[in-house]
Design a protein around this motif. Structure first.
Motif, PDB file in Angstrom:
ATOM      1  N   ILE A 165       6.152  11.128  -6.766  1.00  0.00           N
ATOM      2  CA  ILE A 165       4.815  10.812  -6.230  1.00  0.00           C
ATOM      3  C   ILE A 165       4.752   9.343  -5.827  1.00  0.00           C
ATOM      4  N   LYS A 166       5.264   8.461  -6.672  1.00  0.00           N
ATOM      5  CA  LYS A 166       5.251   7.030  -6.342  1.00  0.00           C
ATOM      6  C   LYS A 166       6.145   6.761  -5.130  1.00  0.00           C
ATOM      7  N   ALA A 167       7.310   7.412  -5.098  1.00  0.00           N
ATOM      8  CA  ALA A 167       8.265   7.185  -4.000  1.00  0.00           C
ATOM      9  C   ALA A 167       7.647   7.529  -2.653  1.00  0.00           C
ATOM     10  N   TYR A 168       6.837   8.596  -2.599  1.00  0.00           N
ATOM     11  CA  TYR A 168       6.285   9.052  -1.330  1.00  0.00           C
ATOM     12  C   TYR A 168       4.923   8.408  -1.014  1.00  0.00           C
ATOM     13  N   SER A 169       4.241   7.901  -2.043  1.00  0.00           N
ATOM     14  CA  SER A 169       2.869   7.418  -1.852  1.00  0.00           C
ATOM     15  C   SER A 169       2.797   6.138  -1.022  1.00  0.00           C
ATOM     16  N   GLY A 170       3.835   5.303  -1.098  1.00  0.00           N
ATOM     17  CA  GLY A 170       3.818   4.051  -0.339  1.00  0.00           C
ATOM     18  C   GLY A 170       3.704   4.299   1.154  1.00  0.00           C
ATOM     19  N   LEU A 171       4.646   5.075   1.691  1.00  0.00           N
ATOM     20  CA  LEU A 171       4.603   5.353   3.128  1.00  0.00           C
ATOM     21  C   LEU A 171       3.529   6.374   3.487  1.00  0.00           C
ATOM     22  N   GLU A 172       3.068   7.141   2.516  1.00  0.00           N
ATOM     23  CA  GLU A 172       1.924   8.029   2.738  1.00  0.00           C
ATOM     24  C   GLU A 172       0.710   7.188   3.133  1.00  0.00           C
ATOM     25  N   VAL A 173       0.452   6.128   2.378  1.00  0.00           N
ATOM     26  CA  VAL A 173      -0.685   5.248   2.666  1.00  0.00           C
ATOM     27  C   VAL A 173      -0.515   4.588   4.035  1.00  0.00           C
ATOM     28  N   ILE A 174       0.684   4.081   4.294  1.00  0.00           N
ATOM     29  CA  ILE A 174       0.944   3.395   5.564  1.00  0.00           C
ATOM     30  C   ILE A 174       0.841   4.370   6.732  1.00  0.00           C
ATOM     31  N   SER A 175       1.324   5.602   6.564  1.00  0.00           N
ATOM     32  CA  SER A 175       1.251   6.601   7.640  1.00  0.00           C
ATOM     33  C   SER A 175      -0.200   6.964   7.962  1.00  0.00           C
ATOM     34  N   ARG A 176      -1.021   7.155   6.932  1.00  0.00           N
ATOM     35  CA  ARG A 176      -2.435   7.469   7.175  1.00  0.00           C
ATOM     36  C   ARG A 176      -3.126   6.319   7.902  1.00  0.00           C
ATOM     37  N   LYS A 177      -2.794   5.097   7.514  1.00  0.00           N
ATOM     38  CA  LYS A 177      -3.387   3.925   8.184  1.00  0.00           C
ATOM     39  C   LYS A 177      -2.945   3.869   9.646  1.00  0.00           C
ATOM     40  N   ARG A 178      -1.655   4.124   9.910  1.00  0.00           N
ATOM     41  CA  ARG A 178      -1.129   4.064  11.280  1.00  0.00           C
ATOM     42  C   ARG A 178      -1.813   5.102  12.185  1.00  0.00           C
ATOM     43  N   ARG A 179      -2.052   6.304  11.640  1.00  0.00           N
ATOM     44  CA  ARG A 179      -2.738   7.323  12.461  1.00  0.00           C
ATOM     45  C   ARG A 179      -4.109   6.807  12.878  1.00  0.00           C
ATOM     46  N   MET A 180      -4.791   6.166  11.931  1.00  0.00           N
ATOM     47  CA  MET A 180      -6.133   5.645  12.231  1.00  0.00           C
ATOM     48  C   MET A 180      -6.075   4.453  13.191  1.00  0.00           C
ATOM     49  N   GLN A 181      -4.881   3.854  13.301  1.00  0.00           N
ATOM     50  CA  GLN A 181      -4.715   2.746  14.238  1.00  0.00           C
ATOM     51  C   GLN A 181      -4.241   3.222  15.612  1.00  0.00           C
TER      52      GLN A 181
END
Length: 801
Positions: free
Chosen positions: A52-68
């Motif tokens: 969960i920790k391994a995937y959560s970092g880029l999960e957060v960044i990916s969600r932010k990028r979509r919104m950008q």
């Protein structure tokens, strides 16, 4: 109303799936962002909180990028070949295919339950025929180009798993899978010639954004060294013992040589040796030792002097003895070394034990006590005497070696060619057949994939043969070249094969004509950001960079480096501070956390628990703290006002928080981003209300961390669309500047006082304010002010004498 996380999370996970909001589109006009996480090995134990920790970092960044506004590719798959599945199949009698499918189903359910925004249309499984067809295709391309080859060598063999292991898979002299002790065994082995790419792998590190310690680990793994190859004549023969040394300046101090017990000269000149019984006995003992045991620095020095063969030191003509010893390996360097006991501690201990001369050639130590390994003036070294700079001494000696034709400058690497076969069933079949007439013949490309045949008995064969060797219908075939009788290779590829190119397949996972369409590769590559464990930054990342560089060289991919950026997450330790393990009973099951507190709490906690790159222990109390935070966010529903503006009291805190969260996400400072959101929440409650504009901004920047609750609140409060494809919050830089700031006042560079001043104060004003202060005035009274300096927003420094 109390927050019902179970109903909310199920609702939004279903809605995301139905709308396909996380699907990457092959729209080449949009800016792209390719985020990659290490795909998991689907074990029977299921996921743990470390995943969960391994995937959560880029999960957060990916969600932010979509919104950008980015077209985001955030895929997932399964690295499903390997020994654990096969061992489980042997134990239970359930076929590895069935075991793998069950485990993948379990992992998929767990990942979806946490709400990860993966593109589930692009899932890959390395064990599926439409995937490993292309793994075999790449292998055959390497074979065509001379990078895949067979050689007889001593291998690390696990008697328990009945499999050959690479050095990387048997570190510490034990099998990575079952932890049994490894033994040495002579065997024909497939290799990939990764050493041919050593320099390219090193040079590429200058063009990528990897963490400094990742670059360092890769450089150390490759282990490039510069030195010289030197030829030592074997007296009374036409032979020369060729050695490599990084210290050719010490050649005058060579008083003996050591060969590997497996060196071919021992058999070639056996009739000259007078102590063959002693030599044979020693060789038998060495064969029982693992490579790890043989190369340990701290161990008893053993060896046998060759009675009948000696060498000549080529720089001074002196006759020197030759020994065999277990610490010299045929697979490392040239299989022989020169020994300078005065300046190498291992050589020193060996010389002391066997009564060999010790000659000082670098002044500075006391060689009656120990080897001197420092720098100093050259002595007893002929034309090098008196020289004091190591670099100059080395260059002069290399010039001498070249002039005399007895050696030359050279380069060596610690990294060895990659042992690339396993004697097991559950792996990709190697697409090679053996024909008595034609030799090794590749399976034609149009016959790929060479399918793994269904079997009931997965147990390895005798002498470590693959279970495939027992299947006559698989083994016996016709030669694709001459049509004569032939037999198939029965070894399979190692687990590393499928993971060496999986990031390419994600760009076009359903293509049956190529491993990926070249235009799609051009659009999506390189991977913009790859995150994973530090334990994989050498083996996996180096292996996959090697495969990618090869594919680039043959024109199959458009760029020479696969990953533009590589980061790593720290471990989640057990509540006791130790590494999680079943035996210690300190493993935390993410399912239990989701069931008890909700996915958003788990997601928030694993990123709030500490620095993302560092290890941190699990804390149940902190999990509960995150649950309270999520519940307080939900309760904002009760204090929302209709205003579509920021309230004057919260305008600056909101702008500052949006800026901080935005920047902290990019820096992977997730814990401080969440802390800022918690602080702002407190200010909102202190204020007593929140406007619609403020709520919208707050939900937007919290969404990548806690997407379920934020989507539900967004919908409940009448905002349009979904946050998942919404717009990222913006901040006003002018509203992020503090009106009042604290500055330091220094006298001659030492802080003497601190002042709170307006942020826009002019230099002349702030210096005058500081000078008028009683304490500062007293310290400068009667002295000459030499200089006055104001570093805006930070300090005033008055230099006096």
């Amino acid at each position: 109303m109390k927050y019902d996380f179970k109903a909310t999370e199920a609702k939004w996970q279903k809605k995301w799936e139905e709308t396909g909001v996380f699907k990457a589109k092959d729209d080449f006009d949009k800016p792209k962002f390719y985020a990659l996480v290490e795909f998991p090995y689907p074990s029977g134990a299921g996921m743990h909180v470390g995943h969960i920790k391994a995937y959560s970092g880029l999960e957060v960044i990916s969600r932010k990028r979509r919104m950008q506004g980015y077209n985001v590719l955030f895929p997932i798959g399964f690295d499903a070949y390997g020994l654990p599945t096969e061992n489980y199949a042997i134990k239970t009698g359930i076929h590895p295919r069935q075991v793998t499918d069950m485990n993948i189903s379990k992992f998929t359910s767990q990942l979806k339950k946490v709400g990860f925004s993966f593109d589930w249309d692009r899932v890959i499984d390395t064990t599926q025929e439409d995937y490993y067809k292309w793994t075999q295709w790449i292998f055959l391309k390497m074979f065509e180009h001379g990078l895949a080859f067979r050689d007889k060598t001593l291998v690390n063999y696990c008697p328990s798993c009945k499999v050959v292991l690479s050095n990387e898979d048997s570190q510490g002299g034990r099998c990575d899978i079952c932890h049994s002790e490894i033994v040495q065994k002579s065997k024909d082995v497939w290799y990939l010639r990764i050493t041919e790419y050593a320099d390219k792998l090193l040079e590429g590190l200058d063009r990528v954004d990897y963490l400094p310690n990742i670059k360092l680990q890769q450089k150390n793994w490759i282990g490039k060294s510069t030195g010289a190859f030197v030829n030592f004549p074997v007296k009374g023969t036409d032979e020369q013992l060729r050695i490599y040394t990084t210290r050719p300046d010490t050649l005058f101090g060579v008083t003996f040589m050591v060969m590997a017990p497996e060196h071919p000269l021992l058999d070639k000149y056996r009739d000259k040796l007078k102590n063959t019984d002693e030599i044979d006995s020693y060789k038998t003992e060495c064969a029982k030792k693992t490579e790890f045991e043989r190369t340990q620095l701290v161990k008893d020095k053993t060896g046998v002097k060759l009675d009948g063969l000696t060498a000549i030191n080529p720089v001074n003509g002196k006759e020197i003895p030759i020994y065999i010893s277990d610490y010299v390996m045929m697979g490392y360097g040239t299989g022989a070394i020169m020994a300078v006991p005065a300046h190498d501690q291992r050589d020193y201990e060996f010389a002391k034990k066997f009564g060999i001369d010790i000659i000082e050639v670098i002044k500075g130590g006391d060689i009656s006590k120990e080897a001197y390994t420092g720098d100093g003036e050259m002595v007893n070294s002929g034309f090098l005497n008196g020289m004091t700079k190591k670099k100059d001494s080395i260059e002069k000696m290399i010039e001498f070696l070249s002039e005399k034709g007895i050696g030359e400058k050279g380069v060596q690497y610690k990294m060895k060619d990659w042992a690339f076969n396993r004697q097991r069933y559950w792996g990709e079949p190697i697409p090679i057949v053996y024909c008595e007439k034609c030799g090794m013949v590749p399976v034609p490309y149009d016959q790929l994939p060479l399918k793994l045949p269904p079997v009931k008995d997965f147990k390895p064969g005798t002498d470590g043969e693959s279970p495939l060797a027992k299947i006559d219908s698989f083994v016996n075939c016709t030669c694709p070249k001459c049509g004569g009788k032939a037999r198939r290779e029965t070894d399979t590829m190692p687990q590393w094969a499928g993971s060496s190119w999986y990031f390419l397949r994600y760009t076009d996972p359903h293509n049956d004509k190529a491993f990926a369409d070249f235009d799609k590769l051009k659009y999506w590559l390189p991977v913009d950001w790859y995150n994973g464990g530090m334990e994989h930054v050498t083996r996996h990342v180096i292996y996959s960079r090697f495969w990618h560089k090869f594919l680039y060289d043959i024109g199959a991919v458009p760029c020479d480096e696969p990953y533009a950026k590589r980061t790593a997450q720290g471990l989640i330790l057990g509540p006791d501070g130790d590494k999680m393990s079943k035996s210690k009973g300190n493993v935390v099951d993410p399912n239990e956390v989701v069931d008890a507190y909700g996915a958003d709490v788990l997601r928030t906690y694993v990123l709030f628990m500490g620095d993302y790159e560092k290890a941190a222990p699990w804390s149940e109390n902190s999990v509960k703290g995150c649950k309270r935070f999520i519940d307080r966010v939900w309760n904002l529903n009760e204090i929302v006002t209709d205003s579509d503006e920021y309230s004057p009291e919260l305008e600056i805190p909101f702008n500052k928080t949006i800026k901080k969260v935005s920047e902290d996400i990019e820096a992977m400072k997730f814990n401080t981003a969440i802390a800022a959101l918690m602080t702002l929440l407190n200010k909102i409650y202190d204020h007593g209300s929140i406007t619609r504009k403020e709520l919208g901004a707050y939900l937007t920047v919290l969404n990548p961390f806690a997407p379920h609750i934020t989507e539900e609140m967004w919908e409940r409060n009448g905002f349009s669309g979904m946050l998942a494809d919404g717009k990222w919050a913006e901040w006003d830089e002018s509203k992020c500047v503090d009106e009042m700031i604290e500055i330091a006042a220094q006298i001659n560079g030492k802080v003497k006082a601190r002042f709170t001043v307006p942020a826009d104060i002019e230099q002349s004003e702030v210096i005058e304010l500081v000078k008028k202060d009683e304490k500062i005035a007293a310290l400068t009274e009667g002295k000459t002010i030499v200089r006055e300096l104001y570093v805006k927003g930070k300090l005033v420094n008055i230099v006096v004498k």
